[in-house]
Design an enzyme around this catalytic site. Structure first.
Site, PDB file in Angstrom:
ATOM      1  N   LEU A 156      12.420   2.126   4.409  1.00  0.00           N
ATOM      2  CA  LEU A 156      11.565   2.148   3.268  1.00  0.00           C
ATOM      3  C   LEU A 156      10.912   0.835   3.128  1.00  0.00           C
ATOM      4  O   LEU A 156      10.361   0.536   1.982  1.00  0.00           O
ATOM      5  CB  LEU A 156      12.179   2.692   2.107  1.00  0.00           C
ATOM      6  CG  LEU A 156      12.719   4.122   2.334  1.00  0.00           C
ATOM      7  CD1 LEU A 156      13.504   4.281   1.097  1.00  0.00           C
ATOM      8  CD2 LEU A 156      12.020   5.063   2.823  1.00  0.00           C
ATOM      9  N   TYR A 183      -0.292  -8.523  15.894  1.00  0.00           N
ATOM     10  CA  TYR A 183       0.270  -7.148  15.623  1.00  0.00           C
ATOM     11  C   TYR A 183       0.096  -6.318  17.059  1.00  0.00           C
ATOM     12  O   TYR A 183       0.708  -5.434  17.571  1.00  0.00           O
ATOM     13  CB  TYR A 183      -0.418  -6.492  14.548  1.00  0.00           C
ATOM     14  CG  TYR A 183      -0.483  -5.086  14.571  1.00  0.00           C
ATOM     15  CD1 TYR A 183       0.813  -3.813  14.539  1.00  0.00           C
ATOM     16  CD2 TYR A 183      -1.615  -4.208  15.240  1.00  0.00           C
ATOM     17  CE1 TYR A 183       0.852  -2.672  14.583  1.00  0.00           C
ATOM     18  CE2 TYR A 183      -1.588  -2.740  15.130  1.00  0.00           C
ATOM     19  CZ  TYR A 183      -0.433  -2.032  14.961  1.00  0.00           C
ATOM     20  OH  TYR A 183      -0.227  -0.904  15.085  1.00  0.00           O
TER      21      TYR A 183
END
Ligand code: NAD
Ligand code: WQD
Length: 343
Positions: A33, A149
């Site tokens: 989460l 990334y």
């Protein structure tokens, strides 16, 4: 099949949970989460009419993963968990390498110890860098990435190819079977409006920015660059509806074959400029989107879109939803949930 979905509370993961259950598969979800809400998993289960076992855990936590594999029979893993913000990855590269690479290394180690060697991996079109040839095919050059990334994704792809290659060299009787999916630009939301994209802070992505302008959270869109070598001077991308993207994951389950690593583009094969997206959003929803032109965003590429024919030829799968569906469903989600999941 019973499938463990890592990062299943996220944008693409939650839509994939719905498609997996609708296709008759079982799904178990693990997510820490860090960029999502458990609500998305509950709502995905509600849409599909089934409960989804949820584990709040970091996939770098070996004992937590062990527990999941001990408590559930898992045939296959769909691996979404990871950090994905291009700009942030250039400010915090260590955190991106650590989370994305250690996540995949820990996951694959626990998987092999539990005899589960079937994996679908979320990669990205950004591993193609600035393409020389359009549309982009899977055999185009890869790895010349513009940001940290994208490099984490490219390195993860290479790790997975090495794992499978080693099994073949070692004569392992149960070698890895892996599918690598390279997503182009997912937008849209489930047509129910119950789940959708809920970025933290000010959105980086074009569509969530537009929907937040439409709902009044942001004043106007800045179009990054008006002097690209494209028909109207703005950047071109291959946008794909997130429900299509999710159904692509169900389609490739049949392509998981022992001893192979197969890669597929997930896109529509059609590029749209930023201004075409703005106009399509306005037409689909009857809302005006105020915008101004700004400078080019550093690191942006003028134009790229996919050749999506490999997955069509091999598996008979292609994206079905059009730009109007993407614009309508994005807005439906945002207007029903002006604050997203309210995190
Ligand atoms: P997302 O951030 O909504 O979902 C990723 C989920 O992974 C989040 O719920 C986050 O809480 C979870 N997570 C992150 N690190 C974790 C960890 N160590 N352990 C457990 N959970 C962890 O992102 P998304 O848009 O749904 O993307 C899903 C995947 O697809 C990502 O791997 C992303 O890099 C890749 N991808 C996304 C896009 C895009 O445009 N959205 C394009 C190409 C590839
Ligand atoms: C689309 C177009 C912008 C915002 C990145 C990653 C990719 C994938 C998705 C993970 C571009 C323009 C945008 C705005 C604008 N993520 N734009 N104003 O950059 O194509 O892809 O996110 O893997 O890998 O590279 O997507 O939605 O940010 O931009 O004009 O406020 O919209 O310049 O032409 P991008 P995007």
């Amino acid at each position: 099949m019973n499938i463990l979905v890592t990062g299943g509370a996220g944008y693409i993961g939650s839509h994939t949970l719905v498609e997996l259950l609708a296709a008759g598969h079982g799904a178990v979800c693990v997510d820490d989460l860090s960029n999502s809400s458990e609500e998305a998993v509950i709502l995905a289960g509600k849409i599909a009419g089934k409960d989804i076992p949820f584990y709040k855990a970091d996939i770098r936590d070996r004992s937590a993963l062990d527990k999941i594999f001990t408590e559930n029979h898992i045939d296959c893993v769909i691996h979404f968990a990871g950090f994905k913000a291009v700009g942030e990855s250039m400010i915090k590269p260590w955190e991106y390498y650590e989370n994305n690479l250690m996540g995949t290394l820990t996951l694959t180690d626990v998987m092999r110890r539990h005899g589960c060697k079937r994996l679908i991996f979320s990669s990205t079109s950004t591993v193609y860098g600035d393409p020389e040839i359009l549309p982009i095919r899977e055999d185009a050059p890869k790895g010349n990435c513009a940001n940290a990334y994208a490099r984490t994704k490219w390195f993860q792809e290479e790790i997975l190819r090495d794992l499978c290659g080693a099994d073949l060299r070692n004569g392992d009787p149960d070698p890895w079977g892996i599918v690598i999916l390279r997503y182009f630009n997912p937008i849209g939301a489930h047509p129910s409006g119950l789940i959708g994209e809920d970025p933290r802070g000010i959105p980086n992505g074009l569509m969530p920015y537009i929907t937040q302008v439409a709902v009044g959270r942001l004043e106007k869109l800045t179009v990054f660059g008006s002097d690209y070598d494209t028909p109207d001077g703005t950047g071109i991308r291959d946008y794909i509806h997130v429900c299509d993207l999710a159904s692509g994951h169900v389609a490739v389950l049949s392509a998981l074959k022992a001893g192979s690593v197969i890669d597929y583009n997930l896109g529509t094969g059609r590029g749209y400029t930023v201004l075409e997206i703005v106009r399509a959003f306005e037409a689909a929803n009857g809302i005006e989107i105020p915008y101004v032109f700004g400078p080019r965003r550093p690191g942006d590429i003028a134009a790229y879109w996919s050749d999506p024919s490999k997955i069509d030829h091999e598996l008979g799968w292609k994206a079905e939803k059009g730009l109007e569906d993407m614009c309508r469903d994005s807005w439906n989600w945002q207007k029903k949930n002006p604050k997203g999941y309210g995190r």
